[in-house]
Scaffold this motif. Structure first.
Motif, short mmCIF file in Angstrom:
data_model
loop_
_atom_site.label_atom_id
_atom_site.label_comp_id
_atom_site.label_asym_id
_atom_site.label_seq_id
_atom_site.Cartn_x
_atom_site.Cartn_y
_atom_site.Cartn_z
N LEU A 125 1.11 -1.09 -0.15
CA LEU A 125 0.01 -0.11 0.07
C LEU A 125 0.79 1.28 0.14
N GLY A 126 0.43 2.46 -0.22
CA GLY A 126 0.91 3.66 0.07
C GLY A 126 1.40 4.10 -1.27
N MET A 127 1.37 3.42 -2.31
CA MET A 127 1.73 3.89 -3.79
C MET A 127 0.21 4.02 -4.33
N SER A 128 0.07 4.94 -5.50
CA SER A 128 -1.01 4.75 -6.16
C SER A 128 -1.28 3.35 -6.77
N THR A 136 6.43 6.43 1.02
CA THR A 136 5.99 4.95 1.44
C THR A 136 7.45 4.27 1.87
N CYS A 174 3.02 10.31 -9.10
CA CYS A 174 1.89 9.49 -9.98
C CYS A 174 2.42 9.36 -11.57
N MET A 230 0.53 10.32 -4.95
CA MET A 230 1.08 8.81 -4.93
C MET A 230 1.15 8.18 -3.54
N THR A 231 1.41 9.16 -2.52
CA THR A 231 1.62 8.67 -1.23
C THR A 231 0.14 8.58 -0.55
N GLY A 232 -0.74 8.93 -1.06
CA GLY A 232 -2.04 8.82 -0.32
C GLY A 232 -3.00 10.11 -0.06
#
Lengths: 186, 624
Positions: A30-33, B38, B409, B485-487
């Motif tokens: 998780l934590g990446m798109s 991340t 992203c 990208m990291t939420g």
């Protein structure tokens, strides 16, 4: 597939296991798109579990939210393991680009040849009936519940209410019940 | 249940990063800063989500070095502070981290550095245990969410007693593992910040002072092991007394313990928590009588070197196995399978028959890979489609205009069918690397693509450099107004951030103007035709050109505004030519063997596919 609620599903199982007094570990990506990318969550429940993942052939159950991804993870299943999967088929972009056809029948055959029991659930249809098409993960959780003796329905319901945001709680609980009754009827 | 407010003794399923956040609250932290990365991001996200009304200052900073310096400034004022980052972030913050060892701290300072064996979501398998040797700061390593929480609390006591920042070094399998965690008491530490003027301590300009502080630092390090043993409930530990021995730490310990439970066998397990300075006193006792030692660790042979060095200092002989003997791989993350093999081949040779035979497994269907794509509706997709068309319209071939990518992203634009970017290196590098190629004499246009948050983080100085030297480059700032990208964290362009704090929004366009670029345009990439024209125009111009391609992250837009329209395929008109997928690569479009299909709930309604369908077979099917 990222975005389908796999993380919520594994988190709910972990919370339910803790409510039952078990030791638990999950291993997440998780934590990446990760939307629409392959995502696997490992869940381990026992008296004293330590590592968050397991190797090939280690899973008692595979809970699949999409059939291509379910087939992809089959090597993780124990001989004699159980697969509970949504009937959704969403081919990856890379398959479409090369005109590769992800045939549902073939996917089901492959899954069937690896598992002792395969339960395919129209999860999206049932979740839509519960008022939230995104609650297909909770339908799968309901179906899974009927096939195991480790977690009680009460713990799972309490876990759902701990994990799922209040806005989606009612429809998630309904989706869980629809998953349970779908299997009970079948 | 609010995991930050839940009472002592409660037993919850917590992710490692949530446990770390709880640990910070239990330790009475006052200031927390960091930059999303991340697998570290959920620590601050958890403090935001569950910390409403708390007195803790918890905010994302513009980058890791600024984050570290904020926490360090708070800590020399006597309050407890923490900072979080992923491995490359530690490199960004390295300059102030190293200097902080000489000044030392007053309030406890914990630096979370999250490494990523695998790697799952990081450029490299950088091993930040070396930060101990490099920065000369204590390094602690947990193996589970419970340990992570307990060690966080202890790290503040250690930090205050030895007056040094303490590095909590984790890996993905600790940060992102959910485990059962028993909560501890919340310490209410209320300190009024005070700063003592102490020039030799805090002014690094004086070289004689620095030499003196270096002596001070080495002296502090000499007592770390003793203090750690006293303040930490999670200790370096040794189980068993066999002459066969495993030395391990962190996530690797879990695999070792489980494999030994499975295969049996008398093996001494030495587990380190304090990784730097190497706990010599402990190791001297723990390794006493060991004849064969297998070091099980992820990434570099750090512990292996520590063990070999310690044995040599002690004048002891033992056979040491690990990465150098190839029992443990140098790359990638460990698993029970790998550790089982290492244990059986290095130590438990009599049980080698238990080695799992390679089973062929169930008949495998060849399954196409599904790497993470850009989401449906992603404005970056539109930007890339327009860029690639703009390159052609400006009279160039795609293969001669290199596109330097950056971190975010939009790096997913590397995937087919777009295959838009040529590099993705480190935060901010798109602009400087594009400049480097150009000053080397590359004749065709070069393009840099950088996101809004990455621009704030490390893109402004490269832009200054390019403008100052007047290099011909086109910089695209892909502005989706969020760290996606990291939420979905805040950027400096926000006017209210996650904590609820009202902030002054920083306007990217004003920064770019102030730097003095030669040409600046702003477009909404959802307006594909205007965006193509803008690229075409700018690619033909000299000097530093900036195109701000601005549209909110589609996921955020859908969450806030709902989905206004969704598209579907009109089956009769679809010929299965797949132009829709070939142009866009949108993951909401599926090929059903003969025709394209769009599943309603996946589409976010950008309409890019409809724009490029030659048969008009993609139409709006529903509103919302």
């Amino acid at each position: 597939m990222g975005g389908q609620g796999g993380l919520t599903l594994s988190r709910t199982l972990a919370a339910a296991a803790v409510l039952e007094g078990f030791s638990v570990r999950t291993g997440e990506t998780l934590g990446m798109s990760q939307r629409f990318g392959s995502v696997v969550s490992y869940v381990r429940i026992g008296d004293r579990v330590l590592s968050p993942t397991f190797s090939d052939g280690g899973a008692d159950f595979i809970l699949g939210l999409e059939l291509v991804e379910t087939a992809r993870t089959l090597k993780l299943l124990k001989p004699g393991g159980v697969v509970v999967a949504s009937d959704a088929v969403k081919p990856p972009v890379s398959a479409s680009l090369s005109r590769e056809f992800c045939d549902k029948k073939k996917l089901l055959e492959t899954i069937g040849s690896a598992a002792s029991t395969v339960v395919v659930v129209p999860a999206r249809r049932l979740a839509t009936g519960a008022g939230n098409p995104r609650a297909a993960n909770m339908v799968i959780l309901g179906a899974f519940y009927t096939l195991q003796n480790t977690l009680s329905a009460d713990s799972i319901r309490r876990a759902i209410s701990e994990v799922v945001p209040s806005k989606w709680l009612e429809s998630s609980l309904r989706a869980f019940e629809l998953g349970v009754s779908y299997l009970r009827r079948a | 249940m609010n995991l930050l407010k839940a009472p002592e003794g409660a037993r919850l399923a917590l992710m490692g990063n949530e446990a770390i956040a709880r640990g910070l609250v239990e330790a009475g932290v006052s200031v927390v800063s960091g930059y999303p990365g991340t697998p570290s991001s959920e620590v601050i996200a958890t403090l935001h989500e569950f910390g409403a009304g708390s007195e803790i200052y918890v905010e994302w900073a513009v980058n890791e070095r600024v984050a570290f310096e904020i926490a360090y400034g708070a800590s020399i004022g006597g309050v407890r502070a923490a900072v979080t980052m992923k491995a490359p972030g530690a490199s960004v913050a390295l300059d102030p981290i190293v200097s902080s060892a000489y000044g030392g701290v007053e309030g406890g300072l914990m630096v979370l550095v999250a490494d990523d064996p695998g790697p799952h979501t990081t450029q490299t398998e950088q091993d930040d245990r070396w930060l101990g040797f490099l920065a000369k700061l204590p390094v602690l390593s947990p193996s589970s969410p419970q340990e992570a929480k307990d060690i966080v609390v202890a790290s503040f006591d250690l930090s205050e007693e030895v007056k040094l920042p303490v590095i909590l070094r984790t890996t993905t399998r600790v940060n992102h593992t959910v485990g059962d965690v028993v909560l501890g008491p919340i310490r209410r530490i209320k300190r009024v910040p005070q700063i003592q003027k102490d020039v030799p301590r805090f002014v690094r300009a004086g070289m004689l002072w620095n030499l003196e502080r270096h002596r001070w630092l080495n002296n502090q390090l000499s007592v770390v092991e003793e203090v750690f043993d006293r303040v930490s409930p999670v200790r370096n530990s040794v189980e068993g007394s066999s002459r066969l021995c495993v030395v391990t730490e962190g996530a690797a310990y879990n695999y070792v313990a489980e494999v030994l439970r499975e295969v049996g066998g008398d093996v001494r397990v030495v587990k380190l928590v304090l990784l730097y300075p190497p706990p010599k006193k402990f190791l001297s006792e723990a390794l006493d009588g060991c004849e064969r030692i297998l070091v099980v660790e992820e990434l570099d042979p750090y512990l292996e070197l520590v063990v070999r060095y310690t044995l040599s200092e002690l004048g002891r002989n033992a056979a040491v196995y690990g990465k150098s003997s190839k029992h443990v791989p140098m790359e990638g993350e460990l698993s029970t399978k790998i550790v089982r093999k290492a244990l059986l081949s290095a130590l438990l040779t009599d049980k080698a028959s238990q080695e799992a035979s390679e089973t062929s497994g169930p008949s495998q269907l060849k399954i196409a890979a599904r790497p993470p794509p850009m989401c449906p509706g992603c404005p970056h997709r539109n930007m890339y489609v327009a860029l690639l068309m703009g390159i052609s319209r400006a009279g160039f071939r795609r293969g001669e205009v290199p596109v330097f990518g950056d971190i975010g992203c939009y790096a997913l634009g590397v995937q087919p069918p777009l295959e838009a970017i040529w590099t993705e290196h480190s935060m901010g590098a798109s602009i400087s690397m594009a400049m480097g190629l150009k000053v080397a004499g590359y004749e065709k246009p070069v393009v840099a693509v950088i996101g809004d948050s990455t621009f704030f983080h490390a893109g402004i100085q490269p832009l200054i450099e390019a403008v100052h030297k007047q290099v011909d480059i086109l910089v695209v700032i892909a502005d989706n107004s969020i760290v996606a990208m990291t939420g979905h964290q805040s950027t400096p362009a926000w006017s209210t951030v996650e904590s609820g704090r009202k902030t002054k929004p920083i306007d990217i366009e004003s920064i770019v103007k102030a730097v003095g670029v030669n040409h600046l345009e702003a477009v909404d990439p959802y307006d594909i035709d205007s965006t193509v024209k803008a690229f075409e125009r700018l690619l033909r111009k000299p000097g530093v050109k900036v195109l701000i391609s601005k549209h909110p992250c589609a996921l955020v837009e859908a969450r806030h505004r709902g989905v206004e329209v969704r598209y579907g395929v009109v089956e009769d008109r679809c010929t299965g030519c797949l132009a829709c997928i070939r142009v866009t690569g949108c993951p909401a479009i599926y090929f059903d063997g003969s025709k394209a299909r769009i599943d309603g709930e996946d589409c976010l309604g950008c309409g890019l596919c409809a724009r490029f369908c030659p048969y008009g077979a993609i139409e709006v099917v529903s509103s919302g």
